[in-house]
Design a protein around this motif. Structure first.
Motif, mmCIF file in Angstrom:
data_model
loop_
_atom_site.group_PDB
_atom_site.id
_atom_site.type_symbol
_atom_site.label_atom_id
_atom_site.label_comp_id
_atom_site.label_asym_id
_atom_site.label_seq_id
_atom_site.Cartn_x
_atom_site.Cartn_y
_atom_site.Cartn_z
ATOM 1 N N TYR A 40 -19.173 -12.425 -65.724
ATOM 2 C CA TYR A 40 -19.196 -11.331 -64.750
ATOM 3 C C TYR A 40 -18.793 -10.029 -65.427
ATOM 4 C CZ TYR A 40 -14.170 -10.602 -64.037
ATOM 5 O OH TYR A 40 -12.861 -10.260 -64.199
ATOM 6 N N GLY A 41 -18.686 -8.966 -64.658
ATOM 7 C CA GLY A 41 -18.461 -7.633 -65.182
ATOM 8 C C GLY A 41 -17.057 -7.268 -65.598
ATOM 9 N N ALA A 42 -16.131 -8.221 -65.655
ATOM 10 C CA ALA A 42 -14.780 -8.060 -66.211
ATOM 11 C C ALA A 42 -13.865 -7.131 -65.430
ATOM 12 C CB ALA A 42 -14.827 -7.632 -67.683
ATOM 13 N N GLY A 43 -14.237 -6.770 -64.208
ATOM 14 C CA GLY A 43 -13.361 -5.931 -63.400
ATOM 15 C C GLY A 43 -12.331 -6.760 -62.655
ATOM 16 N N GLN A 57 -7.616 -19.333 -61.294
ATOM 17 C CA GLN A 57 -6.596 -20.159 -60.637
ATOM 18 C C GLN A 57 -7.046 -21.603 -60.489
ATOM 19 O OE1 GLN A 57 -5.843 -17.931 -57.055
ATOM 20 N NE2 GLN A 57 -4.748 -16.323 -58.153
ATOM 21 N N ALA A 58 -8.361 -21.800 -60.374
ATOM 22 C CA ALA A 58 -8.894 -23.159 -60.235
ATOM 23 C C ALA A 58 -9.218 -23.789 -61.594
ATOM 24 C CB ALA A 58 -10.130 -23.138 -59.338
ATOM 25 N N GLY A 59 -9.017 -23.041 -62.690
ATOM 26 C CA GLY A 59 -9.168 -23.614 -64.022
ATOM 27 C C GLY A 59 -10.477 -23.353 -64.736
ATOM 28 N N ALA A 60 -11.288 -22.435 -64.250
ATOM 29 C CA ALA A 60 -12.577 -22.151 -64.906
ATOM 30 C C ALA A 60 -12.396 -21.270 -66.136
ATOM 31 C CB ALA A 60 -13.533 -21.459 -63.937
ATOM 32 N N GLU A 61 -13.291 -21.430 -67.088
ATOM 33 C CA GLU A 61 -13.397 -20.467 -68.181
ATOM 34 C C GLU A 61 -14.006 -19.199 -67.603
ATOM 35 O OE1 GLU A 61 -15.260 -21.574 -71.878
ATOM 36 O OE2 GLU A 61 -14.564 -23.643 -71.670
ATOM 37 N N THR A 62 -13.617 -18.057 -68.156
ATOM 38 C CA THR A 62 -14.125 -16.774 -67.670
ATOM 39 C C THR A 62 -14.595 -15.928 -68.834
ATOM 40 O OG1 THR A 62 -11.848 -15.976 -67.678
ATOM 41 C CG2 THR A 62 -12.733 -16.714 -65.557
ATOM 42 N N PHE A 63 -15.742 -15.299 -68.670
ATOM 43 C CA PHE A 63 -16.350 -14.460 -69.703
ATOM 44 C C PHE A 63 -16.676 -13.126 -69.045
ATOM 45 C CE2 PHE A 63 -19.876 -12.793 -72.166
ATOM 46 C CZ PHE A 63 -19.602 -13.155 -73.476
ATOM 47 N N GLY A 64 -15.892 -12.100 -69.367
ATOM 48 C CA GLY A 64 -16.087 -10.794 -68.752
ATOM 49 C C GLY A 64 -16.617 -9.776 -69.736
ATOM 50 N N VAL A 65 -17.492 -8.908 -69.235
ATOM 51 C CA VAL A 65 -18.114 -7.889 -70.075
ATOM 52 C C VAL A 65 -18.029 -6.548 -69.342
ATOM 53 C CG1 VAL A 65 -20.183 -7.222 -71.353
ATOM 54 C CG2 VAL A 65 -19.751 -9.646 -70.874
ATOM 55 N N ILE A 66 -17.431 -5.573 -69.989
ATOM 56 C CA ILE A 66 -17.237 -4.271 -69.347
ATOM 57 C C ILE A 66 -17.522 -3.153 -70.347
ATOM 58 C CG2 ILE A 66 -14.762 -4.162 -69.874
ATOM 59 C CD1 ILE A 66 -14.366 -3.049 -67.005
ATOM 60 N N PRO A 67 -18.222 -2.095 -69.917
ATOM 61 C CA PRO A 67 -18.419 -0.957 -70.823
ATOM 62 C C PRO A 67 -17.126 -0.145 -70.902
ATOM 63 C CG PRO A 67 -19.506 -0.541 -68.731
ATOM 64 C CD PRO A 67 -18.949 -1.923 -68.659
ATOM 65 N N LYS A 68 -16.900 0.477 -72.041
ATOM 66 C CA LYS A 68 -15.628 1.157 -72.277
ATOM 67 C C LYS A 68 -15.345 2.236 -71.230
ATOM 68 C CE LYS A 68 -17.429 4.257 -75.851
ATOM 69 N NZ LYS A 68 -17.307 4.648 -77.244
ATOM 70 N N HIS A 69 -16.375 2.882 -70.698
ATOM 71 C CA HIS A 69 -16.139 3.954 -69.726
ATOM 72 C C HIS A 69 -15.698 3.431 -68.351
ATOM 73 C CE1 HIS A 69 -20.359 2.967 -68.813
ATOM 74 N NE2 HIS A 69 -20.089 3.411 -67.610
ATOM 75 N N TYR A 83 -13.123 -11.592 -73.258
ATOM 76 C CA TYR A 83 -13.162 -10.229 -72.715
ATOM 77 C C TYR A 83 -13.885 -9.351 -73.719
ATOM 78 C CZ TYR A 83 -11.284 -5.759 -70.910
ATOM 79 O OH TYR A 83 -11.126 -4.483 -70.405
ATOM 80 N N VAL A 84 -15.055 -8.857 -73.324
ATOM 81 C CA VAL A 84 -15.907 -8.087 -74.226
ATOM 82 C C VAL A 84 -16.039 -6.662 -73.701
ATOM 83 C CG1 VAL A 84 -18.227 -7.899 -75.223
ATOM 84 C CG2 VAL A 84 -17.213 -10.162 -74.828
ATOM 85 N N LYS A 94 -27.048 -6.836 -70.657
ATOM 86 C CA LYS A 94 -27.709 -7.738 -71.603
ATOM 87 C C LYS A 94 -26.774 -8.861 -72.034
ATOM 88 C CE LYS A 94 -29.815 -7.943 -76.167
ATOM 89 N NZ LYS A 94 -30.098 -7.229 -77.409
ATOM 90 N N VAL A 95 -25.541 -8.516 -72.394
ATOM 91 C CA VAL A 95 -24.590 -9.533 -72.845
ATOM 92 C C VAL A 95 -24.298 -10.529 -71.724
ATOM 93 C CG1 VAL A 95 -22.219 -9.922 -73.636
ATOM 94 C CG2 VAL A 95 -23.585 -8.084 -74.644
ATOM 95 N N MET A 96 -24.108 -10.029 -70.511
ATOM 96 C CA MET A 96 -23.855 -10.922 -69.381
ATOM 97 C C MET A 96 -25.026 -11.884 -69.184
ATOM 98 S SD MET A 96 -22.134 -8.193 -66.728
ATOM 99 C CE MET A 96 -22.381 -9.207 -65.288
#
Length: 190
Positions: A40-43, A57-69, A83-84, A94-96
């Motif tokens: 998701y978008g890492a917010g 909280q339920a134990g999932a791996e999370t992969f977040g992608v956010i632009p620096k701005h 966290y990217v 694209k990364v997401m």
């Protein structure tokens, strides 16, 4: 081999209906219960934050992608499994997308619509075959669905457009639909 990954597009605001928050929370839990990774978008705000915290909280791996701005604006959630930070919004999308096996679209605004239309356009062009699910919480996406029908009826898209997304009523139905399609797909990493 990485776990199956589901990209969730949703609002950086909570929305007006408490059902949006409930579906976001249920979606995060569902991903964890199925052993799927959240992309998701890492917010850490709005529905985005709810999905991520619920998944964590339920134990999932999370992969977040956010632009620096957007790190400050969307309160970049740095305690994710991955966290990217990207340079641009285009790179973020694209990364997401490249790191998921399926897409789920919860209630959201212009950003969520942008993400949805990009993956639908890519599908129309034959660039992917990943399933896309619209979670139509309390009819939230009904006007969009009507617009998509109007677009094809007016000849601006082929009727096949409607095969590229599946409408489900809530997070529970999204989970069941994802289970069906992801169990039949090979890992993207293979």
């Amino acid at each position: 081999m990485r776990p199956k990954s589901v990209c969730v597009y949703c609002g950086s605001r909570p929305g007006a209906d408490p059902a949006y928050l409930k579906d976001a929370e249920d979606m995060g839990q569902a991903l964890a219960l199925e052993g799927w990774r959240l992309v998701y978008g890492a917010g850490d705000v709005g529905l985005m934050g709810v999905v991520a915290r619920s998944a964590q909280q339920a134990g999932a791996e999370t992969f977040g992608v956010i632009p620096k701005h957007l790190v400050d604006w969307e309160v970049g959630k740095t305690d994710l499994t991955s966290y990217v930070i990207t340079e641009t919004m285009h790179e973020r999308k694209k990364v997401m997308f490249m790191n998921c096996d399926a897409v789920v679209v919860l209630a959201g605004g212009a950003g969520s619509l942008d993400e949805l239309f990009e993956v639908l356009t890519w599908r129309q062009l034959g660039l992917h075959e990943k399933p896309v699910f619209l979670v139509n919480t309390n009819g939230y996406w009904d006007p969009l669905i009507a617009l998509l029908l109007h677009v094809t009826r007016q000849g601006f898209a082929d009727e096949s457009l409607h095969k590229y997304y599946t409408v489900v009523p809530d997070a529970s139905a999204a989970r069941a639909a994802l289970r069906r399609v992801l169990s039949n797909r090979k890992d993207a990493a293979e």
